[in-house]
Scaffold this active site. Sequence first.
Site, PDB file in Angstrom:
ATOM      1  N   LYS A   8       0.858  -1.184   0.000  1.00 57.08           N
ATOM      2  CA  LYS A   8       0.000   0.000   0.000  1.00 57.08           C
ATOM      3  C   LYS A   8       0.899   1.241   0.000  1.00 57.08           C
ATOM      4  O   LYS A   8       2.077   1.188   0.363  1.00 57.08           O
ATOM      5  CB  LYS A   8      -0.944   0.024   1.202  1.00 57.08           C
ATOM      6  CG  LYS A   8      -0.272  -0.028   2.575  1.00 57.08           C
ATOM      7  CD  LYS A   8       0.098   1.330   3.126  1.00 57.08           C
ATOM      8  CE  LYS A   8       0.818   1.207   4.470  1.00 57.08           C
ATOM      9  NZ  LYS A   8       1.809   2.264   4.706  1.00 57.08           N
ATOM     10  N   ASP A 132      -1.257  -1.556  10.941  1.00 59.04           N
ATOM     11  CA  ASP A 132      -1.882  -1.447   9.622  1.00 59.04           C
ATOM     12  C   ASP A 132      -2.271  -2.799   9.027  1.00 59.04           C
ATOM     13  O   ASP A 132      -2.718  -2.876   7.895  1.00 59.04           O
ATOM     14  CB  ASP A 132      -0.998  -0.663   8.646  1.00 59.04           C
ATOM     15  CG  ASP A 132       0.378  -1.281   8.450  1.00 59.04           C
ATOM     16  OD1 ASP A 132       0.679  -2.288   9.109  1.00 59.04           O
ATOM     17  OD2 ASP A 132       1.154  -0.748   7.646  1.00 59.04           O
TER      18      ASP A 132
END
Length: 268
Positions: A8, A132
């Site tokens: 990401k 995350d």
Amino acid sequence: MLDFPNAKINLGLQIIEKRPDGFHNLESCFYPVQWCDALEILPATEHNFTMSGLPVPGNPDTNLCLKAYKLLEEAHNLPPVHMHLHKVIPMGAGLGGGSADAAFVLRILNKLFDLNLSVESLQNYARQLGSDCAFFVENKPVIAIERGDVFTPATIDLSGYSCIIVYPGIHITTAEAYGGVTPDKPASSIAEILQQDIQQWKNLLVNDFEKSLFPKYPELAQLKENLYEAGAAYASMTGSGSAVYGIFKGDAPELIFPKHYLIWKGLL
């Protein structure tokens, strides 16, 4: 079962305040990109975990993939598995590769053994592995707040844009990155900034880690400038670094970087 954990990028990253638990409250937009590892998990008579590709520092017994397996093994009495991770996403880059690997272990095990765990349940397991990790359960653009593990959908569409991510081989630990930041409540939220045209992001959308890491690693600041010079609509360091990315309208240009750099280029 074979799957491909992806990286990401962070569209902006604001460090708002330090929490009583020692972590930080932040705001960022997590956006998935298709720079991928490969992860295979198969039922086995004895547990076995192997790795290939980029070397992963540290003791393999503490790998997040194993921690993810052990979480579900203890909770759901899973049988042994053979797990192989082929590492492509660089570490210490701010791309979330290790978190993605762990989350995909949860996802694969859920399917492989018909655990029928909900998205919420998988996210709660993932939160035990890293701030995350939970993002990669659904793997859709989100606005992340608090420790980076509380999400709202991001109404952002970057179709028609491409991305170049450049990792210059500088490993930045999370502790090093956070050690240089001074938390501060921003004038505008990232969610608000992302509603504006991408041409406006250059002056508004910031990664707070750049302020302390760019003077320490001038190579990163130069990378960002090079991407803008090549025509990027927006460029930034991602996460706590050291990967730097540029977003381009249409196809990304062909750029030349030093041979030891790791590069990914693709559509968003």
